[in-house]
Design a protein around this motif. Structure first.
Motif, short mmCIF file in Angstrom:
data_model
loop_
_atom_site.label_atom_id
_atom_site.label_comp_id
_atom_site.label_asym_id
_atom_site.label_seq_id
_atom_site.Cartn_x
_atom_site.Cartn_y
_atom_site.Cartn_z
N LEU A 190 32.83 35.69 50.81
CA LEU A 190 33.95 36.26 50.05
C LEU A 190 35.25 35.54 50.38
CD1 LEU A 190 33.25 40.09 50.45
CD2 LEU A 190 32.97 38.73 48.39
N THR A 222 37.34 33.09 47.88
CA THR A 222 38.69 33.53 47.58
C THR A 222 39.70 32.43 47.84
OG1 THR A 222 38.12 35.79 48.10
CG2 THR A 222 40.45 35.23 48.17
N ASN A 233 30.64 37.84 44.32
CA ASN A 233 29.89 37.63 45.57
C ASN A 233 28.93 38.78 45.87
OD1 ASN A 233 30.73 35.03 46.91
ND2 ASN A 233 32.72 35.90 46.41
N LEU A 234 29.27 39.98 45.45
CA LEU A 234 28.33 41.10 45.59
C LEU A 234 27.09 40.83 44.74
CD1 LEU A 234 30.86 44.08 45.46
CD2 LEU A 234 29.36 43.51 47.38
N ASN A 251 36.32 37.70 42.59
CA ASN A 251 35.51 37.01 43.60
C ASN A 251 34.59 37.98 44.33
OD1 ASN A 251 36.74 34.62 42.99
ND2 ASN A 251 38.04 34.55 44.80
N VAL A 252 35.15 39.13 44.68
CA VAL A 252 34.34 40.12 45.40
C VAL A 252 33.19 40.59 44.53
CG1 VAL A 252 34.36 42.44 46.37
CG2 VAL A 252 36.23 40.87 46.89
N GLN A 256 43.89 39.68 41.45
CA GLN A 256 42.98 39.56 40.31
C GLN A 256 41.83 38.61 40.65
OE1 GLN A 256 45.03 38.53 36.69
NE2 GLN A 256 46.58 40.12 36.93
N THR A 257 42.21 37.47 41.19
CA THR A 257 41.19 36.51 41.60
C THR A 257 40.28 37.11 42.66
OG1 THR A 257 42.80 34.76 41.20
CG2 THR A 257 40.85 34.16 42.46
N LEU A 258 40.92 37.81 43.59
CA LEU A 258 40.16 38.37 44.71
C LEU A 258 39.14 39.40 44.24
CD1 LEU A 258 39.98 38.31 47.79
CD2 LEU A 258 41.68 40.13 47.86
N LYS A 266 26.08 37.95 43.70
CA LYS A 266 25.38 36.78 44.25
C LYS A 266 24.53 37.17 45.47
CE LYS A 266 26.69 32.23 46.06
NZ LYS A 266 27.88 31.39 46.36
N HIS A 267 25.06 38.04 46.27
CA HIS A 267 24.38 38.39 47.51
C HIS A 267 23.19 39.33 47.27
CE1 HIS A 267 23.98 38.94 51.82
NE2 HIS A 267 23.86 40.24 51.60
#
Lengths: 435, 149
Positions: free
Chosen positions: A12, A16, B57-58, B53-54, B48-50, B60-61
């Motif tokens: 993450l 980021t 990534n969730l 991304n989260v 917004q990006t964060l 993806k994981h």
């Protein structure tokens, strides 16, 4: 389980950080617009560039100023020494959308506090270099109004904090980085010093521009009308400069100033300059073509520029302007070939050896005053460069410039060639920190 | 007997309809082992990006079928779901490829409408909810984990 959590957190964080660096790669869009719906009201940013430069300090070997300091071996902006530490640039800016809900209006503001030809000339120690507002209401025709970088040569238009070298090429320094004068230097008792800040590739005016994506290609255009009288002041005549620009880029991957792409571009500038001491107007036209390439570890660029009128023509006898000749009869001055023609080009190659190190090599040529055989001068520089990236925002730049110059249409023993034989190589080291 | 049979049938139909309604409303990934609601209410564009991304990534994981993600936008964070937001491609990708849901607060839409003198156009993936904070409470009551990046 702990390893798994660490993996998730690390992924993450890494994603980021990487995504947070993203910008548009297109200079027109990068500098003139903000991301829609995600612009800050006021994003504060800037960069500083402390540096050290030196030459051997070889004095003039011939001519009326023989034995005195050679202007080309002195370090600017003051030209008082052949080696010095300097704060080349120190810029602080604010940009964003004043009313974040309305993405149709954004602004850009930047001031310069470094020691350079922007701040040293024209009074004051801090100057506004950029102050503009962009209106994005019309699809295909954005309007930018104020003071900002005009569309043109890649070396001038690109953001200086991603520039791979410390000093500009002879071509850009001689033909595009404009100094403004009151006379042409023919007055033997005046230094004809610049009457204001160096142009810094900027003008005050209005620009219409936009960018269009088609599959992997991005096409951009710009049309601008400006004062053609430099920055931080108004116009000095009724003439206006007209700028045209087109670029087409094939995007390979990524985004931001360092995205992988191949760009082709062409541009032109047409204007007139008024020399008040002569009470005369002179045409000043420039045009150029070029290409840039960046993919994986490889970088390359090529530009060609043609100039017609108002060509910077060095100093009398190669002396530092303001110096008196040995006979104490005349003062060395900055000279302008008002009807001179010139051209220049450069080729640049770079290779990223590792994420931390990048090696660069650049060869550039300036053919000055090509329309008068006896006055023609040819400058060539081979720059060997290395960049060490301490992190994504801070790097060290090392440059060693192997410099040569000659008067190609004069005998090797002629005074101008004896003077130009004394041009030294130049060492430059710079820290560039962006915040 | 027929009356008793009809009652049972009605009961089963009602039970089916109610479970279907629940599924449509909040449990769109029946095999999800993790349910997460992400809050975006911050004016900082970096958030917004964060938050995207989260979410990415969730997915993806855990894999798109094993995690159910809903992003609830309210207050200044609603800018993420404006039609021309610069992250629109990522939103499309998360919604279309991974089933991430996006909820837009109607209270904030009303506030934006007053400020702009017109109703803002939203991303087509955005679903209106009466209040972003209420939506978050409802989802957490259903077992969702609230994360505010």
């Amino acid at each position: 389980m702990q390893i798994r959590n660490t993996f998730v957190t690390g992924t993450l964080l890494a994603t980021t950080l990487l995504a947070g660096q993203a910008h548009s790669a297109n200079w027109l869009m990068l500098q003139g617009t903000e991301p829609v719906g995600s612009a800050e009201m006021a994003k504060v940013w800037g960069f500083v560039q402390p540096e050290y430069q030196s030459t051997s300090g070889t004095d003039l070997k011939a001519g009326p100023f023989s034995g005195q300091s050679a202007v080309f071996n002195q370090i600017g902006p003051d030209l008082n020494t052949d080696s010095q530490f300097n704060i080349r640039r120190a810029r602080l800016g604010v940009r964003g959308a004043g009313f974040p809900l309305d993405s149709n209006v954004n602004y850009f503001f930047l001031v310069e506090a470094g020691n350079n030809a922007i701040t040293r000339n024209g009074g004051g120690s801090v100057k506004v270099t950029d102050a503009s507002v962009t209106f994005n209401h019309i699809n295909g025709a954005r309007f930018r109004i104020g003071q900002f970088k005009y569309p043109g040569s890649e070396e001038g238009l690109q953001a200086i904090h991603v520039f791979d070298y410390i000093n500009f090429t002879n071509m850009t320094n001689g033909l595009l980085l404009e100094r403004f004068y009151d006379g042409d230097g023919s007055d033997t008792q005046s230094a004809n010093s610049p009457n204001g800040a160096v142009g810094a590739f900027r003008d005050v005016g209005v620009q219409v521009f936009d960018s269009f994506k088609h599959n992997d290609w991005e096409h951009s255009y710009a049309l601008m009308v400006g004062n053609g009288n430099g920055i931080a002041r108004g116009d000095n005549d009724d003439n206006k400069d007209v700028y045209l620009y087109w670029s087409s880029a094939k995007i390979f991957s990524g985004q931001g100033p360092r995205r992988d792409d191949w760009k082709l571009f062409a541009w032109s500038q047409q204007g007139k300059r008024t020399l008040v001491n002569l009470d005369q107007e002179f045409d000043r036209d420039r045009w150029g073509v070029g290409t840039t390439f960046r993919k994986d570890r490889y970088r390359a660029a090529f530009e060609y520029v043609k100039a017609d009128g108002m060509v910077a023509d060095g100093t009398d006898g190669g002396a530092v302007p303001g110096s008196r000749n040995n006979a104490d009869t005349a003062t060395a001055s900055w000279n302008v070939a008002t009807d001179g023609e010139a051209d220049g080009w450069y080729a640049h190659f770079g290779y990223a050896v590792s994420p931390k190190w990048e090696l660069d090599i650049r060869y550039d040529v300036l053919n000055r005053v090509t329309n008068v055989a006896a006055a023609e001068r040819q400058f060539e520089t081979l720059t060997l460069g290395a960049q060490y990236f301490l992190n994504r925002k801070t790097r060290l730049i090392f440059n060693y410039e192997i410099r040569d110059a000659e008067a190609p249409n004069l005998a090797g023993t002629a005074v101008p060639n004896q003077i130009l034989d004394g041009i030294d190589n130049r060492l430059a080291v710079q820290v560039l920190a962006i915040f | 007997m027929p009356k008793y049979f009809l009652s049972v049938c009605y009961g089963l139909i009602l039970l089916f309809l109610s479970s279907t309604a629940l599924t449509a409303e909040s449990v769109t990934k029946p095999f999800a082992q993790h349910r997460v609601v992400l809050q975006i209410s911050d004016p900082d564009p970096f958030k917004q990006t964060l938050v995207l991304n989260v979410a990415g990534n969730l997915i993806k994981h855990y894999g798109p079928d094993a995690v159910d993600v809903e992003i609830v936008a309210f207050g200044p964070g609603l800018r993420l779901l404006l039609k021309d937001n610069s992250n629109v491609e990522r939103i499309d990708q998360l919604a279309n490829d991974s089933g991430v849901r996006f909820s837009a607060c109607e209270n904030t839409i009303s506030a934006f409408t007053k400020l702009l003198d017109e109703e803002p156009e939203l991303n087509p993936h955005a679903t209106h909810v009466s209040a972003g904070v209420v939506r978050i409470i409802d989802l957490t009551n259903q077992g969702y984990t609230l994360i505010k990046p």
